[in-house]
Motif scaffolding. Structure first.
Motif, PDB file in Angstrom:
ATOM      1  N   GLU A 172      33.421 -36.958  11.910  1.00  0.00           N
ATOM      2  CA  GLU A 172      34.196 -36.493  13.059  1.00  0.00           C
ATOM      3  C   GLU A 172      33.227 -35.921  14.092  1.00  0.00           C
ATOM      4  O   GLU A 172      33.229 -34.716  14.357  1.00  0.00           O
ATOM      5  CB  GLU A 172      35.288 -35.504  12.657  1.00  0.00           C
ATOM      6  N   LYS A 179      49.822 -26.557   2.577  1.00  0.00           N
ATOM      7  CA  LYS A 179      48.506 -26.180   3.120  1.00  0.00           C
ATOM      8  C   LYS A 179      48.667 -25.032   4.108  1.00  0.00           C
ATOM      9  O   LYS A 179      49.543 -25.072   4.970  1.00  0.00           O
ATOM     10  CB  LYS A 179      47.884 -27.388   3.841  1.00  0.00           C
ATOM     11  N   SER A 228      40.829 -22.542   4.041  1.00  0.00           N
ATOM     12  CA  SER A 228      42.110 -23.216   3.828  1.00  0.00           C
ATOM     13  C   SER A 228      42.565 -22.997   2.400  1.00  0.00           C
ATOM     14  O   SER A 228      41.739 -22.932   1.493  1.00  0.00           O
ATOM     15  CB  SER A 228      41.994 -24.730   4.038  1.00  0.00           C
ATOM     16  N   ASN A 258      45.040 -24.862  -0.348  1.00  0.00           N
ATOM     17  CA  ASN A 258      45.743 -26.126  -0.579  1.00  0.00           C
ATOM     18  C   ASN A 258      46.389 -26.147  -1.956  1.00  0.00           C
ATOM     19  O   ASN A 258      45.720 -25.866  -2.943  1.00  0.00           O
ATOM     20  CB  ASN A 258      44.756 -27.305  -0.540  1.00  0.00           C
TER      21      ASN A 258
HETATM   22  P1  ATP Z   1      41.836 -30.822   0.202  1.00  0.00           P
HETATM   23  O1  ATP Z   1      41.729 -30.022  -1.041  1.00  0.00           O
HETATM   24  O2  ATP Z   1      43.184 -30.786   0.849  1.00  0.00           O
HETATM   25  O3  ATP Z   1      41.328 -32.211   0.096  1.00  0.00           O
HETATM   26  P2  ATP Z   1      39.952 -28.916   1.257  1.00  0.00           P
HETATM   27  O4  ATP Z   1      40.612 -27.613   1.192  1.00  0.00           O
HETATM   28  O5  ATP Z   1      38.990 -29.112   0.142  1.00  0.00           O
HETATM   29  O6  ATP Z   1      40.893 -30.161   1.325  1.00  0.00           O
HETATM   30  P3  ATP Z   1      39.877 -28.665   4.079  1.00  0.00           P
HETATM   31  O7  ATP Z   1      41.041 -27.768   3.994  1.00  0.00           O
HETATM   32  O8  ATP Z   1      40.030 -29.888   4.879  1.00  0.00           O
HETATM   33  O9  ATP Z   1      39.323 -29.091   2.672  1.00  0.00           O
HETATM   34  O10 ATP Z   1      38.588 -27.899   4.574  1.00  0.00           O
HETATM   35  C1  ATP Z   1      38.205 -26.680   3.981  1.00  0.00           C
HETATM   36  C2  ATP Z   1      37.445 -25.865   4.988  1.00  0.00           C
HETATM   37  O11 ATP Z   1      36.251 -26.565   5.356  1.00  0.00           O
HETATM   38  C3  ATP Z   1      38.181 -25.661   6.306  1.00  0.00           C
HETATM   39  O12 ATP Z   1      39.009 -24.530   6.274  1.00  0.00           O
HETATM   40  C4  ATP Z   1      37.038 -25.453   7.286  1.00  0.00           C
HETATM   41  O13 ATP Z   1      36.650 -24.102   7.349  1.00  0.00           O
HETATM   42  C5  ATP Z   1      35.919 -26.273   6.697  1.00  0.00           C
HETATM   43  N1  ATP Z   1      35.743 -27.512   7.481  1.00  0.00           N
HETATM   44  C6  ATP Z   1      36.546 -28.598   7.462  1.00  0.00           C
HETATM   45  N2  ATP Z   1      36.088 -29.532   8.311  1.00  0.00           N
HETATM   46  C7  ATP Z   1      34.964 -29.034   8.891  1.00  0.00           C
HETATM   47  C8  ATP Z   1      34.032 -29.510   9.868  1.00  0.00           C
HETATM   48  N3  ATP Z   1      34.150 -30.717  10.414  1.00  0.00           N
HETATM   49  N4  ATP Z   1      32.990 -28.706  10.215  1.00  0.00           N
HETATM   50  C9  ATP Z   1      32.853 -27.492   9.663  1.00  0.00           C
HETATM   51  N5  ATP Z   1      33.695 -26.982   8.746  1.00  0.00           N
HETATM   52  C10 ATP Z   1      34.754 -27.735   8.366  1.00  0.00           C
END
Ligand code: ATP
Ligand code: ZN
Length: 308
Positions: free
Chosen positions: A158, A232, A249, A251
């Motif tokens: 991205e 979420k 985040s 989830n």
């Molecule tokens: P899932 O378990 O739903 O697959 P996840 O919780 O592991 O997802 P996200 O919620 O998408 O992942 O991302 C976790 C955290 O990572 C976000 O809250 C954010 O702080 C950080 N993050 C996500 N994308 C970026 C990015 N492009 N650059 C920097 N930090 C990011």
């Protein structure tokens, strides 16, 4: 004690980026969302990582620091390709002989598609730290479920000028697997812990319902469902002017990973899971946005919490 965030106005993305580079925290590589980090910046990230570890220590989580790549076969099963094909990254390698090598060099020197001489490897880039965990947990969980603290360098395609939207960034997550109630409780408690960790650092945060950026037309329906069902939530703050950015985040995956990777609760039923993920680079950038690029001028309480 909660420190009030000072009245510093958040900068435009370009101005924040310029300050980070000028004052020796980051070095730009020329690729959007790809930065090199200095010792000063890394000291902040280490401080945040340490606070996350401390905040969840009562769960006595297992600890795994993953490499930035993940088995392609495992990745295929996570469902990432179905939901976020536009964000993935795949590693290709060279397996040819002398002739193919000459061709690779010829193509890579010009504008030709050199990747046609490469082969997909066994690995893809890790898109979320917790995705590297579930494939390792096939089988029965202990009575009472399991908790893991996981870290990884994550990749998401991205590219952006927003200094908080990186293509390569660190994620530090705490994952609980067990009953549906355990998973939900972890998400709720974990998000509260995240807020309790971030506010004393001077960040003005809010917890908001959220959804992932599911791909395509069908993705809109998935995103709405995720939001409506409260699966979420994000802890957001202002890093650059005019937008709020998720720094962490929570989830709930329900039994998605449990059923995909044959992870069972102690009683044999499919395990549920939830993760609370900290974007530690974003937390660092949020701190710089609030307290400035001169770390020596940060409030003493914040410096102490981060071990600076
Ligand atoms: P899932 O378990 O739903 O697959 P996840 O919780 O592991 O997802 P996200 O919620 O998408 O992942 O991302 C976790 C955290 O990572 C976000 O809250 C954010 O702080 C950080 N993050 C996500 N994308 C970026 C990015 N492009 N650059 C920097 N930090 C990011
Ligand atoms: Zn996760």
């Amino acid at each position: 004690m909660t420190l009030r965030a000072p009245a510093r106005q958040p900068l435009e993305g370009a101005a924040l980026r310029a300050g980070l580079v000028r004052d020796g925290l980051l070095v730009e590589t020329g690729v959007p969302g790809l930065v090199a980090r200095t010792a000063a910046y890394e000291a902040v990230v280490s401080g945040i990582d340490h606070l996350v570890t401390e905040a969840f220590a009562h769960l006595a989580p297992g600890y795994l620091h993953f490499p930035p790549v993940l088995a392609r076969t495992a990745f295929r099963r996570t469902g990432y390709l179905e939901s976020f094909p536009d964000l993935m990254g795949s590693v290709h390698v060279f397996v040819g002989g002398d002739e193919e090598h000459r061709e690779l060099l010829r193509r890579s020197g010009g504008d030709e598609r050199w990747e046609e001489v490469l082969e997909p490897s066994q690995v893809v880039l890790v898109p979320a730290a917790c995705h590297a965990l579930y494939p390792l947990l096939a089988g029965r969980l202990p009575a009472g479920g399991a908790a893991y603290e996981v870290r990884a360098d994550c990749f998401r395609h991205e590219p952006s000028d927003d200094p908080a939207r990186l293509q390569s960034f660190r994620m530090h997550e705490v994952v609980v697997l067990g009953s549906p109630a355990q998973a939900e409780a972890h998400r709720a408690a974990g998000v509260e812990l995240a807020v309790g960790l971030l506010e004393p650092l001077g960040l003005d945060v809010a917890v908001v319902p959220a959804n992932d950026p599911f791909f395509g037309r069908a993705g809109k329906v998935l995103a709405r469902g995720q939001r409506d069902e409260g699966l979420k939530v994000e802890v957001v703050t202002t890093i650059t002017s005019g937008r709020s950015t998720a720094v962490a985040s929570g989830n709930c995956h329900r039994d998605h990973f449990g059923s995909t990777f044959a992870i069972e609760q102690y009683d044999g039923s499919t395990a549920h899971s939830a993760c609370v993920g900290f974007g530690v680079d974003r937390v660092s950038l949020a701190l710089v946005s609030v307290h400035g690029t001169d770390l020596s001028g940060w409030p003493a309480g914040v410096r102490a919490l981060l071990g600076l």
